[in-house]
Motif scaffolding. Structure first.
Motif, PDB file in Angstrom:
ATOM      1  N   UNK A 175       0.814  -1.225   0.000  1.00  0.00           N
ATOM      2  CA  UNK A 175       0.000   0.000   0.000  1.00  0.00           C
ATOM      3  C   UNK A 175       0.845   1.271   0.000  1.00  0.00           C
ATOM      4  N   UNK A 176       2.086   1.175   0.464  1.00  0.00           N
ATOM      5  CA  UNK A 176       2.885   2.397   0.527  1.00  0.00           C
ATOM      6  C   UNK A 176       4.095   2.364  -0.403  1.00  0.00           C
ATOM      7  N   UNK A 177       4.255   1.271  -1.140  1.00  0.00           N
ATOM      8  CA  UNK A 177       5.422   1.186  -2.031  1.00  0.00           C
ATOM      9  C   UNK A 177       5.270   2.225  -3.146  1.00  0.00           C
ATOM     10  N   UNK A 178       6.269   3.072  -3.278  1.00  0.00           N
ATOM     11  CA  UNK A 178       6.157   4.122  -4.299  1.00  0.00           C
ATOM     12  C   UNK A 178       6.605   3.565  -5.652  1.00  0.00           C
ATOM     13  N   UNK A 179       6.124   4.233  -6.690  1.00  0.00           N
ATOM     14  CA  UNK A 179       6.470   3.786  -8.036  1.00  0.00           C
ATOM     15  C   UNK A 179       7.985   3.855  -8.250  1.00  0.00           C
ATOM     16  N   UNK A 180       8.593   4.926  -7.737  1.00  0.00           N
ATOM     17  CA  UNK A 180      10.053   5.075  -7.894  1.00  0.00           C
ATOM     18  C   UNK A 180      10.789   3.925  -7.243  1.00  0.00           C
ATOM     19  N   UNK A 181      10.336   3.601  -6.036  1.00  0.00           N
ATOM     20  CA  UNK A 181      10.973   2.507  -5.290  1.00  0.00           C
ATOM     21  C   UNK A 181      10.858   1.197  -6.079  1.00  0.00           C
ATOM     22  N   UNK A 182       9.669   0.957  -6.605  1.00  0.00           N
ATOM     23  CA  UNK A 182       9.432  -0.299  -7.321  1.00  0.00           C
ATOM     24  C   UNK A 182      10.219  -0.359  -8.627  1.00  0.00           C
ATOM     25  N   UNK A 183      10.286   0.781  -9.309  1.00  0.00           N
ATOM     26  CA  UNK A 183      10.982   0.828 -10.591  1.00  0.00           C
ATOM     27  C   UNK A 183      12.460   0.502 -10.445  1.00  0.00           C
ATOM     28  N   UNK A 184      12.944   0.683  -9.255  1.00  0.00           N
ATOM     29  CA  UNK A 184      14.352   0.464  -9.015  1.00  0.00           C
ATOM     30  C   UNK A 184      14.781  -0.989  -9.213  1.00  0.00           C
ATOM     31  N   UNK A 185      13.851  -1.928  -8.983  1.00  0.00           N
ATOM     32  CA  UNK A 185      14.264  -3.334  -8.896  1.00  0.00           C
ATOM     33  C   UNK A 185      14.505  -4.002 -10.254  1.00  0.00           C
ATOM     34  N   UNK A 186      13.762  -3.645 -11.258  1.00  0.00           N
ATOM     35  CA  UNK A 186      13.859  -4.245 -12.604  1.00  0.00           C
ATOM     36  C   UNK A 186      14.076  -5.771 -12.600  1.00  0.00           C
ATOM     37  N   UNK A 187      13.176  -6.514 -11.975  1.00  0.00           N
ATOM     38  CA  UNK A 187      13.347  -7.970 -11.974  1.00  0.00           C
ATOM     39  C   UNK A 187      12.973  -8.578 -13.320  1.00  0.00           C
ATOM     40  N   UNK A 188      13.493  -9.757 -13.579  1.00  0.00           N
ATOM     41  CA  UNK A 188      13.067 -10.515 -14.757  1.00  0.00           C
ATOM     42  C   UNK A 188      11.806 -11.310 -14.437  1.00  0.00           C
ATOM     43  N   UNK A 189      11.778 -11.831 -13.215  1.00  0.00           N
ATOM     44  CA  UNK A 189      10.650 -12.682 -12.809  1.00  0.00           C
ATOM     45  C   UNK A 189      10.154 -12.239 -11.437  1.00  0.00           C
ATOM     46  N   UNK A 190       8.843 -12.169 -11.297  1.00  0.00           N
ATOM     47  CA  UNK A 190       8.235 -11.802 -10.014  1.00  0.00           C
ATOM     48  C   UNK A 190       7.481 -13.037  -9.515  1.00  0.00           C
ATOM     49  N   UNK A 191       7.554 -13.268  -8.234  1.00  0.00           N
ATOM     50  CA  UNK A 191       6.852 -14.437  -7.685  1.00  0.00           C
ATOM     51  C   UNK A 191       6.023 -14.030  -6.477  1.00  0.00           C
ATOM     52  N   UNK A 192       4.981 -14.805  -6.226  1.00  0.00           N
ATOM     53  CA  UNK A 192       4.170 -14.565  -5.035  1.00  0.00           C
ATOM     54  C   UNK A 192       3.468 -15.858  -4.647  1.00  0.00           C
ATOM     55  N   UNK A 193       3.519 -16.216  -3.361  1.00  0.00           N
ATOM     56  CA  UNK A 193       2.862 -17.446  -2.892  1.00  0.00           C
ATOM     57  C   UNK A 193       1.872 -17.085  -1.803  1.00  0.00           C
ATOM     58  N   UNK A 194       0.646 -17.497  -2.007  1.00  0.00           N
ATOM     59  CA  UNK A 194      -0.424 -17.224  -1.023  1.00  0.00           C
ATOM     60  C   UNK A 194      -0.477 -15.759  -0.605  1.00  0.00           C
ATOM     61  N   UNK A 195      -0.485 -14.905  -1.601  1.00  0.00           N
ATOM     62  CA  UNK A 195      -0.603 -13.472  -1.314  1.00  0.00           C
ATOM     63  C   UNK A 195      -1.978 -12.928  -1.720  1.00  0.00           C
ATOM     64  N   UNK A 196      -2.790 -13.789  -2.356  1.00  0.00           N
ATOM     65  CA  UNK A 196      -4.120 -13.332  -2.789  1.00  0.00           C
ATOM     66  C   UNK A 196      -5.144 -13.818  -1.771  1.00  0.00           C
ATOM     67  N   UNK A 197      -5.323 -13.082  -0.692  1.00  0.00           N
ATOM     68  CA  UNK A 197      -6.291 -13.549   0.308  1.00  0.00           C
ATOM     69  C   UNK A 197      -7.034 -12.414   0.998  1.00  0.00           C
ATOM     70  N   UNK A 198      -6.458 -11.217   0.998  1.00  0.00           N
ATOM     71  CA  UNK A 198      -7.124 -10.130   1.710  1.00  0.00           C
ATOM     72  C   UNK A 198      -7.582  -9.070   0.692  1.00  0.00           C
ATOM     73  N   UNK A 199      -8.908  -8.998   0.437  1.00  0.00           N
ATOM     74  CA  UNK A 199      -9.399  -8.095  -0.609  1.00  0.00           C
ATOM     75  C   UNK A 199      -8.967  -6.642  -0.400  1.00  0.00           C
ATOM     76  N   UNK A 200      -8.766  -6.248   0.853  1.00  0.00           N
ATOM     77  CA  UNK A 200      -8.383  -4.852   1.124  1.00  0.00           C
ATOM     78  C   UNK A 200      -7.070  -4.497   0.432  1.00  0.00           C
TER      79      UNK A 200
END
Ligand SMILES: C[S@@+](CC[C@H](N)C(=O)[O-])C[C@H]1O[C@@H](n2cnc3c(N)ncnc32)[C@H](O)[C@@H]1O
Length: 386
Positions: free
Chosen positions: A246-271
């Motif tokens: 919720x607070x990650x800024x676009x600039x901060x995120x743009x910094x990482x430039x990953x090739x692959x993004x992963x997420x496990x069991x992160x889709x559970x809280x609609x908020x």
């Protein structure tokens, strides 16, 4: 004395027994493997094995209450089947009875150390063996409280699935910069480092989860870094970053430039889903990634299976070939606890012009964790997002 099983010649039932014990699977599960080992009875040979390889090597500091519960059930089981219980088992139980008063497990946020063993099939026969080189053991400090650290101090089934996926198809991840959201205990990151991802960045929004994750990386001989400006790519260094969606800024995120993004069991809280989708959108769109030239269809080239035996039946490629996709991708694995929550996530992704492919039926990783009875690959949905 009955001849004991030696660790380097374990057959699969002994291997399952040992692995289930190390992973602190429920005592009933471990005992049922013990019965399998002795042909439906916990014989003296099996008891000797349990004593030598499980109980006497266990660390009371981490596993005390579990050991006590396990031994109690084991002794009851052996006695009720009319077999003789090994003296060592009685003596150890008496020791736990006096030294472990009360039940530490009941304490809030009690920590335990689980060892997750990924059992690779023997290349020539396809049969599980216990040769050290065919086994990856990951030590994880976890909480007995599933909600501690915003749920991030426990191992969730989708991270077992993603880990099996990574270890089944290492070429997808080796030499890639991989970024995980909501990393929890850090298991996926340890597997990524194992398959030699060029860079592994783990993130989480909860500070106590991050602290626990770093400890786990160190337990597994990985260095941890927090430096965002660290361009030095070292397989043994895993970056851990605090990243509340919720607070990650676009600039901060743009910094990482990953090739692959992963997420496990992160889709559970609609908020938090709109924030999670925003994070995925920015990470998927940032520039300068080496993956722009990679055609993701080659990811699932069956030749990747060469690392495993042809005799292994567990991994299979079913259904139509996976549609080609250029550029950066995210792999999101999830247990569907609430269909509406999943639908909401998918609709948010669609609104953001992300392409979501359901890979659940198309790609089946190897079953490297056959002894974890509470985890079934079939219970996990796997999406590729591009
Ligand atoms: C159910 S756990 C899954 C942990 C790990 N991926 C696994 O599968 O074992 C969800 C993880 O997402 C993290 N998380 C939840 N909401 C978050 C948010 N808004 N920002 C960042 N991380 C969040 C939690 O701290 C937790 O580590």
């Amino acid at each position: 004395m009955a001849k004991e099983k030696e660790l380097d010649v374990l057959d699969s039932s002994y291997l399952h027994l040992l692995s289930a014990f190390l992973a602190m699977e429920p005592p009933n599960v471990v005992i049922s493997f013990a019965r399998d080992c002795g042909g439906d009875s916990i014989t003296e040979t099996v008891q000797n094995f349990i004593w030598r390889h499980c109980i006497s090597k266990a660390d009371v500091k981490w596993q005390g209450p579990y050991l006590k519960r396990f031994l109690k059930k084991l002794i009851v089981e052996i006695e009720s089947s009319g077999c003789v219980v090994l003296d060592e088992l009685y003596e150890q139980y008496a020791f736990y009875m006096t030294s472990l008063r009360g039940d530490d497990a009941a304490k809030e946020n009690s920590r335990v150390l689980k060892i997750i063993s990924f059992l690779f099939p023997d290349e020539s026969s396809g049969i599980l063996s216990c040769s050290k080189s065919r086994k990856l053991e990951v030590k994880l400090q976890c909480s007995l409280n599933m909600l501690e650290g915003d749920t991030g101090c426990s191992i969730w089934p989708s991270s077992l699935f993603l880990s099996e996926f990574i270890l089944s198809f290492p070429d997808i991840f080796s030499n890639k910069c991989c970024f995980e959201v909501g990393s929890g205990v850090g298991l996926v990151g340890i597997c990524l480092a194992h398959v030699k991802a060029s860079k592994v960045i783990l993130s989480d929004g909860n500070l106590s989860t991050l602290a626990n994750m770093k400890l786990n990386l160190e337990l597994n001989h990985l260095r941890t870094g927090t430096q965002l400006l660290d361009h030095h790519r070292n397989c043994n260094t895993v970056q851990c970053v605090s990243l509340p969606w919720e607070s990650a800024s676009e600039d901060e995120l743009r910094y990482f430039t990953p090739d692959i993004i992963l997420g496990a069991d992160v889709v559970y809280d609609p908020t938090f889903l709109p924030h999670l989708v925003r994070v995925l959108v920015v990470l998927l769109r940032c520039e300068n990634s080496v993956s722009e030239e990679v055609d993701a269809v080659s990811e699932f080239d069956a030749s990747q299976c060469k690392v495993m035996s042809n005799a292994t039946q567990n991994a299979e490629f079913s259904g139509d070939p996976i549609p080609s996709v250029k550029g950066r991708v995210a792999y999101i694995a999830s247990v569907v606890r609430n269909v509406d929550t999943l639908r909401y996530f998918l609709s948010l992704a669609k609104q953001s012009n992300l392409i979501v492919t359901d890979l659940t039926e198309k790609v089946k990783p190897f079953n490297f964790l056959p002894y974890i009875k509470s985890y079934q690959q079939s219970g996990i949905k796997m999406f590729r997002i591009s």
